[in-house]
Each structure stands twice: as structure tokens, then as C-alpha cells.
Design a protein around this motif. Sequence first.
Motif, PDB file in Angstrom:
ATOM      1  N   ARG A   1     -12.330  41.386  41.272  1.00 12.78           N
ATOM      2  CA  ARG A   1     -12.724  39.897  40.312  1.00 12.78           C
ATOM      3  C   ARG A   1     -13.694  40.834  38.932  1.00 12.78           C
ATOM      4  O   ARG A   1     -14.134  41.482  39.977  1.00 12.78           O
ATOM      5  CB  ARG A   1     -13.427  39.321  40.979  1.00 12.78           C
ATOM      6  CG  ARG A   1     -15.196  39.665  41.627  1.00 12.78           C
ATOM      7  CD  ARG A   1     -15.984  37.830  42.226  1.00 12.78           C
ATOM      8  NE  ARG A   1     -15.383  37.286  43.404  1.00 12.78           N
ATOM      9  CZ  ARG A   1     -14.980  36.331  43.641  1.00 12.78           C
ATOM     10  NH1 ARG A   1     -14.827  35.731  41.741  1.00 12.78           N
ATOM     11  NH2 ARG A   1     -14.462  35.401  44.462  1.00 12.78           N
ATOM     12  N   ILE A   2     -13.195  39.970  37.891  1.00 12.22           N
ATOM     13  CA  ILE A   2     -13.688  40.147  37.035  1.00 12.22           C
ATOM     14  C   ILE A   2     -15.103  38.435  36.683  1.00 12.22           C
ATOM     15  O   ILE A   2     -14.554  37.767  37.089  1.00 12.22           O
ATOM     16  CB  ILE A   2     -13.970  40.289  35.546  1.00 12.22           C
ATOM     17  CG1 ILE A   2     -12.827  41.982  36.111  1.00 12.22           C
ATOM     18  CG2 ILE A   2     -14.171  40.357  34.281  1.00 12.22           C
ATOM     19  CD1 ILE A   2     -12.213  41.963  34.177  1.00 12.22           C
ATOM     20  N   ARG A   3     -16.236  38.622  37.352  1.00 14.50           N
ATOM     21  CA  ARG A   3     -16.885  37.530  36.646  1.00 14.50           C
ATOM     22  C   ARG A   3     -16.538  36.615  38.446  1.00 14.50           C
ATOM     23  O   ARG A   3     -16.877  37.241  38.933  1.00 14.50           O
ATOM     24  CB  ARG A   3     -16.971  36.658  35.298  1.00 14.50           C
ATOM     25  CG  ARG A   3     -17.576  38.126  34.099  1.00 14.50           C
ATOM     26  CD  ARG A   3     -17.544  37.422  32.739  1.00 14.50           C
ATOM     27  NE  ARG A   3     -16.329  37.437  32.324  1.00 14.50           N
ATOM     28  CZ  ARG A   3     -15.783  38.400  32.060  1.00 14.50           C
ATOM     29  NH1 ARG A   3     -15.888  39.242  31.871  1.00 14.50           N
ATOM     30  NH2 ARG A   3     -14.043  38.110  31.507  1.00 14.50           N
ATOM     31  N   LEU A   4     -16.173  35.625  37.732  1.00 11.80           N
ATOM     32  CA  LEU A   4     -16.189  35.155  38.747  1.00 11.80           C
ATOM     33  C   LEU A   4     -14.615  34.403  38.810  1.00 11.80           C
ATOM     34  O   LEU A   4     -13.863  33.612  39.663  1.00 11.80           O
ATOM     35  CB  LEU A   4     -16.165  32.913  38.175  1.00 11.80           C
ATOM     36  CG  LEU A   4     -17.883  32.995  38.118  1.00 11.80           C
ATOM     37  CD1 LEU A   4     -17.883  31.457  38.137  1.00 11.80           C
ATOM     38  CD2 LEU A   4     -18.424  33.650  39.642  1.00 11.80           C
ATOM     39  N   GLN A   5     -13.547  35.151  38.660  1.00  7.16           N
ATOM     40  CA  GLN A   5     -12.101  35.362  38.468  1.00  7.16           C
ATOM     41  C   GLN A   5     -11.920  36.051  38.802  1.00  7.16           C
ATOM     42  O   GLN A   5     -12.149  37.302  39.543  1.00  7.16           O
ATOM     43  CB  GLN A   5     -11.632  36.046  36.823  1.00  7.16           C
ATOM     44  CG  GLN A   5      -9.954  36.195  36.898  1.00  7.16           C
ATOM     45  CD  GLN A   5      -9.694  34.603  36.476  1.00  7.16           C
ATOM     46  OE1 GLN A   5     -10.098  33.523  36.323  1.00  7.16           O
ATOM     47  NE2 GLN A   5      -8.310  34.518  37.600  1.00  7.16           N
ATOM     48  N   ASP A   6     -10.939  35.357  40.666  1.00  9.42           N
ATOM     49  CA  ASP A   6     -10.041  36.781  41.269  1.00  9.42           C
ATOM     50  C   ASP A   6      -9.729  37.507  40.348  1.00  9.42           C
ATOM     51  O   ASP A   6      -8.125  36.714  39.806  1.00  9.42           O
ATOM     52  CB  ASP A   6      -9.660  36.139  41.635  1.00  9.42           C
ATOM     53  CG  ASP A   6     -10.474  35.242  43.247  1.00  9.42           C
ATOM     54  OD1 ASP A   6     -11.896  35.571  43.188  1.00  9.42           O
ATOM     55  OD2 ASP A   6     -10.461  34.446  43.965  1.00  9.42           O
ATOM     56  N   LEU A   7      -9.273  39.075  40.893  1.00  8.74           N
ATOM     57  CA  LEU A   7      -7.868  39.763  40.392  1.00  8.74           C
ATOM     58  C   LEU A   7      -6.633  39.800  41.390  1.00  8.74           C
ATOM     59  O   LEU A   7      -7.272  40.429  42.481  1.00  8.74           O
ATOM     60  CB  LEU A   7      -8.512  40.760  39.617  1.00  8.74           C
ATOM     61  CG  LEU A   7      -9.862  40.846  38.498  1.00  8.74           C
ATOM     62  CD1 LEU A   7     -10.325  42.434  37.996  1.00  8.74           C
ATOM     63  CD2 LEU A   7      -9.331  40.080  37.622  1.00  8.74           C
ATOM     64  N   PRO A   8      -5.874  39.530  40.731  1.00  9.73           N
ATOM     65  CA  PRO A   8      -4.195  39.773  42.243  1.00  9.73           C
ATOM     66  C   PRO A   8      -4.077  40.958  42.141  1.00  9.73           C
ATOM     67  O   PRO A   8      -4.202  41.993  40.987  1.00  9.73           O
ATOM     68  CB  PRO A   8      -3.192  39.023  41.241  1.00  9.73           C
ATOM     69  CG  PRO A   8      -3.501  39.433  39.920  1.00  9.73           C
ATOM     70  CD  PRO A   8      -5.142  38.954  39.688  1.00  9.73           C
ATOM     71  N   ASN A   9      -3.856  41.155  43.422  1.00  6.72           N
ATOM     72  CA  ASN A   9      -3.194  43.206  43.540  1.00  6.72           C
ATOM     73  C   ASN A   9      -1.971  43.011  42.972  1.00  6.72           C
ATOM     74  O   ASN A   9      -1.488  42.060  44.338  1.00  6.72           O
ATOM     75  CB  ASN A   9      -3.535  43.514  44.816  1.00  6.72           C
ATOM     76  CG  ASN A   9      -2.657  45.194  45.480  1.00  6.72           C
ATOM     77  OD1 ASN A   9      -3.051  45.402  44.794  1.00  6.72           O
ATOM     78  ND2 ASN A   9      -3.542  45.025  46.950  1.00  6.72           N
ATOM     79  N   LEU A  10      -1.775  43.576  42.105  1.00 10.40           N
ATOM     80  CA  LEU A  10      -0.255  43.497  41.788  1.00 10.40           C
ATOM     81  C   LEU A  10       0.831  44.569  42.855  1.00 10.40           C
ATOM     82  O   LEU A  10       2.145  45.022  42.961  1.00 10.40           O
ATOM     83  CB  LEU A  10      -0.330  44.223  40.402  1.00 10.40           C
ATOM     84  CG  LEU A  10      -0.974  42.861  39.337  1.00 10.40           C
ATOM     85  CD1 LEU A  10      -1.298  43.536  37.900  1.00 10.40           C
ATOM     86  CD2 LEU A  10      -0.298  41.482  39.943  1.00 10.40           C
ATOM     87  N   LEU A  11       0.073  45.307  43.507  1.00 13.47           N
ATOM     88  CA  LEU A  11       1.130  46.049  44.907  1.00 13.47           C
ATOM     89  C   LEU A  11       0.590  45.176  45.985  1.00 13.47           C
ATOM     90  O   LEU A  11       1.496  45.970  46.116  1.00 13.47           O
ATOM     91  CB  LEU A  11      -0.121  47.300  44.179  1.00 13.47           C
ATOM     92  CG  LEU A  11      -0.267  48.677  43.611  1.00 13.47           C
ATOM     93  CD1 LEU A  11      -1.503  49.191  44.105  1.00 13.47           C
ATOM     94  CD2 LEU A  11       0.925  48.547  43.046  1.00 13.47           C
ATOM     95  N   ASN A  12       0.729  44.422  46.084  1.00 12.28           N
ATOM     96  CA  ASN A  12       0.705  43.694  47.033  1.00 12.28           C
ATOM     97  C   ASN A  12       1.811  42.577  46.850  1.00 12.28           C
ATOM     98  O   ASN A  12       1.732  41.803  45.587  1.00 12.28           O
ATOM     99  CB  ASN A  12      -0.561  42.540  47.543  1.00 12.28           C
ATOM    100  CG  ASN A  12      -0.322  42.161  48.195  1.00 12.28           C
ATOM    101  OD1 ASN A  12       0.634  40.822  48.395  1.00 12.28           O
ATOM    102  ND2 ASN A  12      -0.826  41.613  49.669  1.00 12.28           N
TER     103      ASN A  12
END
Length: 269
Positions: free
Chosen positions: A188-199
Motif C-alpha cells: 500500500r501507499i498511505r491508505l491506498q491498497d496497491l494491486p499485485n499486477l502479477l496476480n
Amino acid sequence: MKKTYVYLCFVVLCQITSNLSFAQTASDEIAKYRAMLADGNPAELVEGQGEVLWATKRGPKNASLEQCDFGKGPGVIKGVYAEMPRYFADVDSVMDFESRLVHCMVTLQGFKREDVVKKPFSAQGERATDLEALTAYAVAESRGSLIRVPQSHPKEKAAFARGEKAFFYRGGPFDFNCASCHGADEKRIRLQDLPNLLNGAQAQKAFATWPAYRVSQGAVRTMQWRLNDCFRQQRFPDLKYGSLTSIDLITYLGVMAKGGSMDAPALKR
């Protein structure tokens, strides 16, 4: 000494649990916020702007974009965004939607390319640019379509290979690459979840929801903008609009998202 050690371990464990709980609560609240706005996505206004532009005769040639071919035949707009980037024989190259749109504005309507791409993105609080509006309209016409970025032509396969290489290329003052933020779960960045683009599932959801209306900026942002902003955060030089690298990266992301269902323009923070 042993009691003190056990106590400190307990305190650390409680802090970690508290942080995880806070992060989960924040993610839940952001999801609720998006759900409340979803019924009245402001992107619909930009879509309407793009629909008018699509059918309006403009430029030195006084022509509309209704004969533009995005891969399904002249004038067909429904579903095309879900199957781009793709190879186009008339230019002998792979194009994403935005670069193909610029091509049609130049060849069909007679605009100069340098004028079209001079300012592709609106500033905060400004009216959407023509490129943003037309892209919003097109992607809305692909809502519900399955993501099927083609890989049948050799140049499509080459674009994917270069895009994969760019995704993992490390550089800049922070020695970052795309995978630094999007190559593993639970980042995540701050409160933002980051997608795993390899998933696969996460890649599908991410690709399917761009372009998107950014609430924090009050604007529709396209995939070209999204990549450029990622480059900015990595402290890389600006990504040139419609460049080979941008198209290659979108090709890679689109192929990784194969089988997802388009749901854009979506809402982002």
C-alpha cells in the motif's frame, strides 16, 4: 529480565495488530466511500462530452470520428477498448486506444498531431480535454466486455515482451520499477491498497477500472495518464504521450488482465 522481554514482545504484537486493524478499517471505509459515489459517477458528464465530440464534424477536413477504425471496423466503438492495444496494418504497428484516437484525429479530421497531444491531460478543476472525453466515452462503450488484448501478430508479442521488460526495469534515484509497488500482495501507499499486477484476478480488476474518475482531482484520468503518474512517482523522466514504452506497458498489463470484464470509467480516490 524474562518478564520484561515478554512484555515488550506483547506491546510490539499489539502495535502490529493495531496497525493492521487500522489499515483494514481504512480500506473498508474507502470502499464504502466509493460505493456511495458509484451511482452518480461524475465521469458520466465527461462521457457525454466525448459522445458529442465523436459525432461532431471538426478539424480542417470537417469530419467526425465515426469512420475511425479501432480494430472492429470503421465506426465501431462498442467493445473496442477491451481489445486494445492491438496491431494495425495501416500503420504497421501496435497502438493503444489513445494513440489510435490521435491517429484518427490527424488522418480523418486533419488536425496536426503536435496540436492534439500538446496538452492531453486537463489540470485540476479544468474541463476535460478532448482526448480525455473521447476516451471516457469509448471505454464506457466497452463496459462489460471481456478483456482480450490480442497476441496473434508478431508485433503484438514483441510489444508484450518489451512491456514485461519495462515493468521489471529498475532505475531512477530510488532504484524503483513497476514491480516495486505492483509485484506482490498486501502492499500500500498511505491508505491506498496497491494491486499485485502479477496476480491474474488483481490485474483484471486494475486494468478493468481504468480510465477512472479521480475524486481527489475532480477529473477523468486515462491509462496514459496513470502510467505517466507512476513514472513521476518513481522519479523517472515524463513518459511521452503515446510513446512506444507506454503502449508496450499497456499491452503487458492488458494481457495479464485477460478474461476480466471492463468496468470503467470507475471511481478512484
